[in-house]
Design a protein around this motif. Sequence first.
Motif, PDB file in Angstrom:
ATOM      1  N   SER A 140       2.004   5.309  -1.913  1.00 42.15           N
ATOM      2  CA  SER A 140       1.368   5.653  -3.183  1.00 42.15           C
ATOM      3  C   SER A 140      -0.110   5.977  -3.001  1.00 42.15           C
ATOM      4  CB  SER A 140       1.554   4.525  -4.194  1.00 42.15           C
ATOM      5  OG  SER A 140       1.013   3.349  -3.691  1.00 42.15           O
ATOM      6  N   ASN A 141      -0.670   6.543  -4.037  1.00 36.55           N
ATOM      7  CA  ASN A 141      -2.053   7.060  -4.107  1.00 36.55           C
ATOM      8  C   ASN A 141      -2.181   8.389  -3.344  1.00 36.55           C
ATOM      9  OD1 ASN A 141      -2.774   4.714  -5.511  1.00 36.55           O
ATOM     10  ND2 ASN A 141      -3.431   3.676  -3.642  1.00 36.55           N
ATOM     11  N   CYS A 142      -1.615   8.463  -2.139  1.00 36.48           N
ATOM     12  CA  CYS A 142      -1.720   9.694  -1.319  1.00 36.48           C
ATOM     13  C   CYS A 142      -3.182  10.114  -1.192  1.00 36.48           C
ATOM     14  CB  CYS A 142      -0.880  10.829  -1.911  1.00 36.48           C
ATOM     15  SG  CYS A 142       0.834  10.376  -2.182  1.00 36.48           S
ATOM     16  N   PHE A 183      -5.099   7.729  -7.155  1.00 31.70           N
ATOM     17  CA  PHE A 183      -5.008   6.282  -7.390  1.00 31.70           C
ATOM     18  C   PHE A 183      -4.144   5.954  -8.615  1.00 31.70           C
ATOM     19  CE2 PHE A 183      -6.532   2.215  -9.074  1.00 31.70           C
ATOM     20  CZ  PHE A 183      -6.380   1.423  -7.944  1.00 31.70           C
ATOM     21  N   ASP A 184      -3.121   5.145  -8.379  1.00 31.14           N
ATOM     22  CA  ASP A 184      -2.203   4.663  -9.427  1.00 31.14           C
ATOM     23  C   ASP A 184      -1.394   5.763 -10.110  1.00 31.14           C
ATOM     24  OD1 ASP A 184      -2.593   1.975  -9.033  1.00 31.14           O
ATOM     25  OD2 ASP A 184      -3.610   1.598 -10.943  1.00 31.14           O
ATOM     26  N   CYS A 185      -1.391   6.983  -9.553  1.00 33.51           N
ATOM     27  CA  CYS A 185      -0.569   8.014 -10.209  1.00 33.51           C
ATOM     28  C   CYS A 185       0.310   8.824  -9.258  1.00 33.51           C
ATOM     29  CB  CYS A 185      -1.411   8.935 -11.082  1.00 33.51           C
ATOM     30  SG  CYS A 185      -2.662   9.868 -10.232  1.00 33.51           S
ATOM     31  N   SER A 219       2.952  -3.757 -11.849  1.00 36.79           N
ATOM     32  CA  SER A 219       1.618  -3.149 -12.040  1.00 36.79           C
ATOM     33  C   SER A 219       1.383  -1.940 -11.139  1.00 36.79           C
ATOM     34  CB  SER A 219       0.495  -4.170 -11.803  1.00 36.79           C
ATOM     35  OG  SER A 219       0.732  -5.335 -12.522  1.00 36.79           O
ATOM     36  N   SER A 220       2.436  -1.274 -10.676  1.00 39.47           N
ATOM     37  CA  SER A 220       2.271  -0.094  -9.820  1.00 39.47           C
ATOM     38  C   SER A 220       3.144   1.051 -10.332  1.00 39.47           C
ATOM     39  CB  SER A 220       2.674  -0.409  -8.376  1.00 39.47           C
ATOM     40  OG  SER A 220       1.882  -1.427  -7.845  1.00 39.47           O
ATOM     41  N   PRO A 221       2.603   1.836 -11.305  1.00 38.83           N
ATOM     42  CA  PRO A 221       3.408   2.946 -11.851  1.00 38.83           C
ATOM     43  C   PRO A 221       3.809   3.948 -10.777  1.00 38.83           C
ATOM     44  CG  PRO A 221       1.102   3.110 -12.538  1.00 38.83           C
ATOM     45  CD  PRO A 221       1.266   1.772 -11.892  1.00 38.83           C
ATOM     46  N   ASP A 222       2.943   4.087  -9.762  1.00 37.23           N
ATOM     47  CA  ASP A 222       3.217   5.050  -8.686  1.00 37.23           C
ATOM     48  C   ASP A 222       4.435   4.622  -7.865  1.00 37.23           C
ATOM     49  OD1 ASP A 222       1.639   2.882  -7.894  1.00 37.23           O
ATOM     50  OD2 ASP A 222      -0.026   4.098  -7.176  1.00 37.23           O
ATOM     51  N   ASN A 223       4.411   3.409  -7.309  1.00 41.14           N
ATOM     52  CA  ASN A 223       5.544   2.931  -6.504  1.00 41.14           C
ATOM     53  C   ASN A 223       6.836   2.881  -7.310  1.00 41.14           C
ATOM     54  OD1 ASN A 223       3.220   0.758  -5.042  1.00 41.14           O
ATOM     55  ND2 ASN A 223       4.350   2.246  -3.844  1.00 41.14           N
ATOM     56  N   ALA A 224       6.748   2.387  -8.554  1.00 43.44           N
ATOM     57  CA  ALA A 224       7.964   2.220  -9.361  1.00 43.44           C
ATOM     58  C   ALA A 224       8.625   3.576  -9.621  1.00 43.44           C
ATOM     59  CB  ALA A 224       7.612   1.539 -10.678  1.00 43.44           C
ATOM     60  N   SER A 252      -6.453  -6.476  -2.568  1.00 47.67           N
ATOM     61  CA  SER A 252      -6.955  -5.129  -2.344  1.00 47.67           C
ATOM     62  C   SER A 252      -7.479  -4.482  -3.633  1.00 47.67           C
ATOM     63  CB  SER A 252      -5.821  -4.275  -1.751  1.00 47.67           C
ATOM     64  OG  SER A 252      -6.309  -3.116  -1.175  1.00 47.67           O
ATOM     65  N   ARG A 253      -7.063  -5.006  -4.763  1.00 46.02           N
ATOM     66  CA  ARG A 253      -7.589  -4.501  -6.042  1.00 46.02           C
ATOM     67  C   ARG A 253      -8.871  -5.241  -6.430  1.00 46.02           C
ATOM     68  NH1 ARG A 253      -3.498  -1.038  -8.425  1.00 46.02           N
ATOM     69  NH2 ARG A 253      -4.477  -0.967 -10.453  1.00 46.02           N
ATOM     70  N   ARG A 254      -8.988  -6.473  -5.941  1.00 46.71           N
ATOM     71  CA  ARG A 254     -10.197  -7.255  -6.261  1.00 46.71           C
ATOM     72  C   ARG A 254     -11.455  -6.661  -5.644  1.00 46.71           C
ATOM     73  NH1 ARG A 254      -7.294 -12.061  -7.025  1.00 46.71           N
ATOM     74  NH2 ARG A 254      -6.755 -12.166  -4.831  1.00 46.71           N
ATOM     75  N   TYR A 278     -13.731   1.306  -0.313  1.00 42.42           N
ATOM     76  CA  TYR A 278     -13.934  -0.108  -0.672  1.00 42.42           C
ATOM     77  C   TYR A 278     -12.903  -1.013   0.000  1.00 42.42           C
ATOM     78  CZ  TYR A 278     -16.824   2.225  -4.065  1.00 42.42           C
ATOM     79  OH  TYR A 278     -17.765   3.018  -4.637  1.00 42.42           O
ATOM     80  N   ARG A 279     -11.812  -0.403   0.449  1.00 43.75           N
ATOM     81  CA  ARG A 279     -10.722  -1.187   1.046  1.00 43.75           C
ATOM     82  C   ARG A 279     -10.799  -1.216   2.574  1.00 43.75           C
ATOM     83  NH1 ARG A 279      -5.760   0.667  -3.067  1.00 43.75           N
ATOM     84  NH2 ARG A 279      -5.995  -1.158  -4.395  1.00 43.75           N
ATOM     85  N   GLU A 280     -11.813  -0.543   3.138  1.00 39.34           N
ATOM     86  CA  GLU A 280     -11.855  -0.441   4.606  1.00 39.34           C
ATOM     87  C   GLU A 280     -11.993  -1.796   5.296  1.00 39.34           C
ATOM     88  OE1 GLU A 280     -14.431   2.485   6.321  1.00 39.34           O
ATOM     89  OE2 GLU A 280     -13.240   4.120   5.492  1.00 39.34           O
TER      90      GLU A 280
HETATM   91  N1  LIG Z   1      -1.788   2.155  -6.644  1.00 39.78           N
HETATM   92  C1  LIG Z   1      -1.692   0.789  -6.218  1.00 39.78           C
HETATM   93  C2  LIG Z   1      -0.557   0.684  -5.234  1.00 39.78           C
HETATM   94  C3  LIG Z   1      -0.303  -0.706  -4.747  1.00 39.78           C
HETATM   95  O1  LIG Z   1       0.712  -1.299  -5.444  1.00 39.78           O
HETATM   96  C4  LIG Z   1      -3.000   0.369  -5.552  1.00 39.78           C
HETATM   97  O2  LIG Z   1      -3.551   1.173  -4.789  1.00 39.78           O
HETATM   98  O3  LIG Z   1      -3.468  -0.738  -5.787  1.00 39.78           O
END
Ligand SMILES: N[C@@H](CCO)C(=O)O
Length: 302
Positions: A15-17, A21-23, A126-131, A179-181, A226-228
């Motif tokens: 997801s995200n590609c 993000f989130d879509c 909470s992940s519309p993309d994965n679902a 990873s979202r925090r 931010y996730r690096e």
């Molecule tokens: N779009 C979500 C995917 C993870 O479930 C994220 O990046 O946090």
Amino acid sequence: MPKKTVTVQIPASTSNCGPGFDCLSIALSLYNFVRLTVREDTVIAPVGEANAGTQAMVEEAALSFAQTAGLDLPGFDYEIWGDVPLARGLGSSSTVRAGIVAGLNELVGNPLDEEAAIRLTTKLDSSPDNATAAFSGGFCIARTDPTTFAYQHHIRFELPGTLAFAAVAPDYKVMTDDSRRVLPETLSFKDVVRTTNSLAYLVGVLATGDFERLRGAVHDCIHQPYRELLNPFGHESIEAGCSSGAYAGWLSGSGSTVVCPCPADKVNVVLDAMTQAYAVNDIKSRSYRLLCDNDGLTVNED
Ligand SMILES: N[C@@H](CCO)C(=O)O
Ligand SMILES: Nc1ncnc2c1ncn2[C@@H]1O[C@H](COP(=O)(O)OP(=O)(O)OP(=O)(O)O)[C@@H](O)[C@H]1O
């Protein structure tokens, strides 16, 4: 209840590609399985051992399904197995939740249509993309409500077998919540403009199939930087993949897997380079040669 046992096969997803993000999400040819067998009582029980976390996840999904469908909760035995690694950004938690929702739906006569089932799975995960990718397969664009972020609808199209996905999962886990925090409250205008441009171009390229145009065009400035810290050497692995023939690369979901779309005949060399970037830094990893799964989850009666 007419059916007694169903087995659901659910694809992993990236997801995200990058900028979506989130879509955005792409379903992949890597699978988990959920088997449900109806019981005479109302107990929800694993076949064999299950940890408390898995039991809670299954019970929550089943209870929410019953509430959404307006039905009494059937008791059932469950088994979960498959190849999607845990907490590696390949949608493992979505596969389990989607599998429970789709399996129960089939067992009680399909009261939820696909969009309602995705909406419920998104509420749980909470992940519309994965679902979305788990249910529909293919390349998916999920639309969420701008105020509540609740899932609304999606658009999907298929991707061809000439496009491969080199995925490398390093030997460390990243939980989505963690990873979202680390994401910021606000973003600079320039970073949003850069990311929006890349997002629109990426969707256009994947829709038209001229994948060469992805080279140098996939950037994200709103979550990956931010996730690096949580994903050491992910950036280096993506760079190595791109230098070895991949069209682009991104952090898969919330990490830790990195994914490089590439020509199918280059996937081995790309994977070697991506893996090496971890190995030289003493990090073990697991590599996957994948294609887009264009079918989405399937439900079979045993
Ligand atoms: N779009 C979500 C995917 C993870 O479930 C994220 O990046 O946090
Ligand atoms: N096959 C499974 N069996 C039991 N529990 C699982 C399974 N897959 C995921 N989980 C639960 O979900 C947690 C991982 O969810 P998380 O959202 O953090 O990662 P992910 O789904 O792999 O990644 P992402 O959402 O970024 O794609 C695990 O720690 C576990 O509690």
